[in-house]
Design a protein around this motif. Structure first.
Motif, mmCIF file in Angstrom:
data_model
loop_
_atom_site.group_PDB
_atom_site.id
_atom_site.type_symbol
_atom_site.label_atom_id
_atom_site.label_comp_id
_atom_site.label_asym_id
_atom_site.label_seq_id
_atom_site.Cartn_x
_atom_site.Cartn_y
_atom_site.Cartn_z
ATOM 1 N N PRO A 98 0.833 -1.206 0.000
ATOM 2 C CA PRO A 98 0.000 0.000 0.000
ATOM 3 C C PRO A 98 0.867 1.255 0.000
ATOM 4 C CG PRO A 98 -0.105 -1.092 2.137
ATOM 5 C CD PRO A 98 0.728 -1.952 1.243
ATOM 6 N N ALA A 99 0.373 2.258 -0.709
ATOM 7 C CA ALA A 99 1.082 3.531 -0.803
ATOM 8 C C ALA A 99 0.135 4.657 -0.414
ATOM 9 C CB ALA A 99 1.585 3.756 -2.221
ATOM 10 N N ILE A 100 0.580 5.475 0.515
ATOM 11 C CA ILE A 100 -0.164 6.652 0.944
ATOM 12 C C ILE A 100 0.427 7.848 0.210
ATOM 13 C CG2 ILE A 100 -0.717 8.158 2.898
ATOM 14 C CD1 ILE A 100 -0.191 5.570 4.663
ATOM 15 N N ALA A 101 -0.406 8.557 -0.538
ATOM 16 C CA ALA A 101 0.036 9.785 -1.192
ATOM 17 C C ALA A 101 -0.241 10.940 -0.238
ATOM 18 C CB ALA A 101 -0.686 9.989 -2.509
ATOM 19 N N GLN A 102 0.806 11.666 0.096
ATOM 20 C CA GLN A 102 0.722 12.752 1.078
ATOM 21 C C GLN A 102 1.251 14.034 0.443
ATOM 22 O OE1 GLN A 102 3.605 12.594 4.331
ATOM 23 N NE2 GLN A 102 1.961 13.082 5.758
ATOM 24 N N ASP A 103 0.545 15.133 0.652
ATOM 25 C CA ASP A 103 1.006 16.421 0.161
ATOM 26 C C ASP A 103 2.315 16.788 0.862
ATOM 27 O OD1 ASP A 103 1.260 19.466 0.315
ATOM 28 O OD2 ASP A 103 -0.376 19.243 -1.129
ATOM 29 N N TYR A 104 3.350 17.056 0.092
ATOM 30 C CA TYR A 104 4.673 17.304 0.677
ATOM 31 C C TYR A 104 4.764 18.630 1.428
ATOM 32 C CZ TYR A 104 6.461 20.776 -2.662
ATOM 33 O OH TYR A 104 6.679 21.923 -3.379
ATOM 34 N N LYS A 105 3.854 19.559 1.159
ATOM 35 C CA LYS A 105 3.874 20.843 1.865
ATOM 36 C C LYS A 105 3.008 20.826 3.115
ATOM 37 C CE LYS A 105 4.784 23.903 -2.043
ATOM 38 N NZ LYS A 105 4.224 24.930 -2.923
ATOM 39 N N VAL A 113 -3.075 13.777 3.867
ATOM 40 C CA VAL A 113 -3.209 12.540 3.115
ATOM 41 C C VAL A 113 -4.171 12.778 1.960
ATOM 42 C CG1 VAL A 113 -3.970 10.141 3.178
ATOM 43 C CG2 VAL A 113 -2.675 11.082 5.098
ATOM 44 N N LEU A 114 -3.701 12.485 0.757
ATOM 45 C CA LEU A 114 -4.509 12.708 -0.441
ATOM 46 C C LEU A 114 -5.260 11.466 -0.877
ATOM 47 C CD1 LEU A 114 -1.871 14.755 -2.466
ATOM 48 C CD2 LEU A 114 -3.790 15.635 -1.106
ATOM 49 N N MET A 115 -4.586 10.326 -0.816
ATOM 50 C CA MET A 115 -5.198 9.086 -1.288
ATOM 51 C C MET A 115 -4.344 7.894 -0.875
ATOM 52 S SD MET A 115 -4.278 9.274 -5.357
ATOM 53 C CE MET A 115 -4.127 7.521 -5.663
ATOM 54 N N VAL A 116 -4.900 6.713 -1.063
ATOM 55 C CA VAL A 116 -4.182 5.457 -0.850
ATOM 56 C C VAL A 116 -4.338 4.636 -2.124
ATOM 57 C CG1 VAL A 116 -4.047 3.329 0.487
ATOM 58 C CG2 VAL A 116 -4.565 5.481 1.636
ATOM 59 N N ALA A 117 -3.250 4.046 -2.566
ATOM 60 C CA ALA A 117 -3.280 3.194 -3.755
ATOM 61 C C ALA A 117 -2.279 2.063 -3.531
ATOM 62 C CB ALA A 117 -2.946 4.006 -5.001
ATOM 63 N N TRP A 118 -1.993 1.319 -4.575
ATOM 64 C CA TRP A 118 -1.096 0.166 -4.473
ATOM 65 C C TRP A 118 0.063 0.310 -5.444
ATOM 66 C CZ3 TRP A 118 -1.825 -3.429 -0.751
ATOM 67 C CH2 TRP A 118 -3.050 -3.381 -0.077
#
Length: 129
Positions: free
Chosen positions: A17-24, A28-33
């Motif tokens: 699983p990968a958590i997409a997080q805004d770097y600034k 948490v933006l979304m979770v994907a694979w």
């Protein structure tokens, strides 16, 4: 020297699983694979490339919508079984519903409440699909 990809604990399907997080903002933006190839390409191309379990193929975030996730950093958790992709969300929309984040509902008194507006109508984003 071992390959950095070998240090990851992939699940039985070869995914993590990968958590997409805004770097600034750290939001948490979304979770994907991710699979091995998608993670390797993510690092190589410096943009989020996921594995779509429903389509069984690589999914370059933004390939249809234009809402690309520019990679800033990859983090691996202590158990080596979850990844955080710290990204810049181009176009400010990460969710296919047209919102900034896929996490736009909050549980309040036993009910899910939408707390984030639609930035752009999904029909307008995915015209002709």
């Amino acid at each position: 020297m071992s390959n950095w990809l070998d240090e990851i604990k992939w699940d039985s399907d070869g995914l993590i699983p990968a958590i997409a997080q805004d770097y600034k903002t750290n939001r948490v933006l979304m979770v994907a694979w991710l699979n091995r190839e998608s993670l390797e390409l993510t690092v190589k191309e410096q943009r989020a490339i996921y594995w779509s379990r429903s389509r069984q193929k690589l999914w370059r975030k933004g390939e249809e919508s234009g809402h690309i996730q520019q990679l800033h950093e990859v983090r691996l958790d202590c158990d080596a079984d979850v990844i955080i992709l710290r990204v810049e969300q181009i176009g400010d929309i990460a969710c296919h519903t047209g919102r900034h984040s896929c996490f736009y509902r909050v549980l309040n008194d036993g009910q899910w409440q939408v707390v984030e507006p639609v930035i752009k109508n999904p029909h307008d984003i995915y015209q002709g699909l």
